[in-house]
Scaffold this motif. Structure first.
Motif, PDB file in Angstrom:
ATOM      1  N   THR A 234       0.827  -1.201   0.000  1.00 55.62           N
ATOM      2  CA  THR A 234       0.000   0.000   0.000  1.00 55.62           C
ATOM      3  C   THR A 234       0.864   1.254   0.000  1.00 55.62           C
ATOM      4  O   THR A 234       0.629   2.199  -0.771  1.00 55.62           O
ATOM      5  N   ARG A 235       1.874   1.288   0.840  1.00 58.24           N
ATOM      6  CA  ARG A 235       2.730   2.467   0.945  1.00 58.24           C
ATOM      7  C   ARG A 235       3.536   2.693  -0.328  1.00 58.24           C
ATOM      8  O   ARG A 235       3.676   3.831  -0.795  1.00 58.24           O
TER       9      ARG A 235
ATOM     10  N   ARG B 238      -4.811   7.505  -5.291  1.00 54.43           N
ATOM     11  CA  ARG B 238      -4.576   7.373  -3.853  1.00 54.43           C
ATOM     12  C   ARG B 238      -4.729   5.906  -3.453  1.00 54.43           C
ATOM     13  O   ARG B 238      -5.641   5.229  -3.931  1.00 54.43           O
TER      14      ARG B 238
ATOM     15  N   ASN C  49      -4.708   3.416   0.017  1.00 59.22           N
ATOM     16  CA  ASN C  49      -4.700   3.291   1.471  1.00 59.22           C
ATOM     17  C   ASN C  49      -5.026   1.849   1.869  1.00 59.22           C
ATOM     18  O   ASN C  49      -5.402   1.030   1.028  1.00 59.22           O
TER      19      ASN C  49
ATOM     20  N   LEU D  36     -12.457   6.371   2.483  1.00 55.45           N
ATOM     21  CA  LEU D  36     -11.108   6.488   1.925  1.00 55.45           C
ATOM     22  C   LEU D  36     -11.119   6.626   0.408  1.00 55.45           C
ATOM     23  O   LEU D  36     -10.130   7.077  -0.180  1.00 55.45           O
TER      24      LEU D  36
ATOM     25  N   SER E   9     -11.676  12.288   1.791  1.00 51.97           N
ATOM     26  CA  SER E   9     -10.330  11.882   2.227  1.00 51.97           C
ATOM     27  C   SER E   9      -9.298  12.225   1.150  1.00 51.97           C
ATOM     28  O   SER E   9      -8.308  11.521   0.987  1.00 51.97           O
TER      29      SER E   9
ATOM     30  N   VAL F  38      -5.532  12.044   1.830  1.00 52.02           N
ATOM     31  CA  VAL F  38      -5.080  10.866   2.580  1.00 52.02           C
ATOM     32  C   VAL F  38      -4.596   9.814   1.605  1.00 52.02           C
ATOM     33  O   VAL F  38      -5.361   9.343   0.751  1.00 52.02           O
ATOM     34  N   THR F  39      -3.341   9.410   1.719  1.00 55.49           N
ATOM     35  CA  THR F  39      -2.818   8.303   0.907  1.00 55.49           C
ATOM     36  C   THR F  39      -1.645   7.655   1.626  1.00 55.49           C
ATOM     37  O   THR F  39      -0.957   8.299   2.434  1.00 55.49           O
ATOM     38  N   GLY F  40      -1.450   6.366   1.376  1.00 57.65           N
ATOM     39  CA  GLY F  40      -0.369   5.625   2.017  1.00 57.65           C
ATOM     40  C   GLY F  40      -0.621   5.319   3.479  1.00 57.65           C
ATOM     41  O   GLY F  40       0.310   4.986   4.214  1.00 57.65           O
ATOM     42  N   HIS F  41      -1.874   5.387   3.907  1.00 46.77           N
ATOM     43  CA  HIS F  41      -2.195   5.288   5.332  1.00 46.77           C
ATOM     44  C   HIS F  41      -2.887   3.974   5.684  1.00 46.77           C
ATOM     45  O   HIS F  41      -3.862   3.599   5.035  1.00 46.77           O
TER      46      HIS F  41
ATOM     47  N   LEU G 154      -5.399   2.619   7.970  1.00 49.27           N
ATOM     48  CA  LEU G 154      -6.424   3.111   8.889  1.00 49.27           C
ATOM     49  C   LEU G 154      -6.915   1.972   9.777  1.00 49.27           C
ATOM     50  O   LEU G 154      -7.463   0.981   9.282  1.00 49.27           O
TER      51      LEU G 154
END
Length: 251
Positions: A166-167, A179, A181, A230, A235, A238-241, A243
């Protein structure tokens, strides 16, 4: 949620549990949904439930560990509704919770093939078409086992791998507008937990639940809400997170 209505979503592992709940949530927000799983009968039931609620869905029987199957899934999505705007790579199996030395290499490979290689197969297909289409949003299903040692060795390894993929995907494809996540559920009231209870015993599951500050299992709809959020414009930064949706267990 802003940005979902009129989009196209792909959800794997959608025959039951979190996958089914996520597919239904995407549809309720106005997306056309392609649902995928190896279980054709329960997959058809997911489509029926979505259509009964007034949503749009189609089923594609898919083994995510087979790269040809996943390529066919994405191609079918494009043919039916267009390039996917959203994807939830949720298909997974739990494997055994036995100690590492009591498990075989085949046990390990079986879990990795579905949980980690399956996400790889989906990501590589989805990222390519989304990047060429101007962007999108992907959610990979990890687990609290992707952030801790909460589970059997093969499962924990696979879910840590999902966070890593994901990262990397978020870093590489952010410039293309995609994106990526992950969601890391705790103990959720699904068929997977029912099977785990048979192996670990009710007491084992109860110990995990008692360790959560909220003192209960989660509901699949609670995870689905996080998945769709997400993917929404709400969101957008928001990316690479990874949750965590676990009732406070990791905390």
């Amino acid at each position: 949620m802003n940005g979902i209505d009129g989009g196209v979503a792909v959800v794997t592992g959608a025959a039951a549990g979190i996958g089914r709940a996520s597919a239904r949530r995407f549809a309720s927000e106005g997306a056309s949904v392609v649902v995928a799983d190896i279980d054709a009968d329960d997959l058809a039931e997911t489509v029926d439930l979505i259509e009964a609620d007034g949503g749009e869905a189609t089923a594609v029987e898919t083994d995510v560990s087979d790269d040809d199957d996943v390529a066919a899934l994405v191609e079918s999505t494009i043919d039916t509704y267009g390039v996917p705007d959203f994807a939830c790579n949720n298909a997974g199996i739990e494997g055994s919770s036995a100690p590492l030395s009591d498990q075989s290499l085949d046990d390990y490979k079986r879990v990795i093939d579905v949980n980690q290689t399956g996400v790889w197969n989906c990501l590589t297909e989805e990222l390519a078409v989304m990047a060429d289409n101007g962007g999108g949003a992907i959610v990979n299903m990890s687990s609290i086992a992707g952030l801790s040692a909460a589970g059997g060795g093969p499962y924990v390894a696979s879910k840590h791998g999902v966070v890593g993929l994901t990262r990397v995907a978020a870093a590489e494809y952010g410039p293309a507008g995609v994106r990526v996540n992950a969601v890391c559920p705790g103990v959720i009231d699904t068929e997977m937990i029912d099977r785990a209870s048979e192996e670990m015993g009710e007491e084992g599951i109860d110990q995990i639940v008692r360790a959560k500050p909220l003192r209960r299992m989660g509901d699949p709809d609670e995870v689905a809400a996080a998945v769709v959020w997400l993917c929404s414009e709400e969101s957008s930064f928001v990316t690479g997170h990874p949750l965590v949706v676990d009732g406070g267990y990791v905390a």
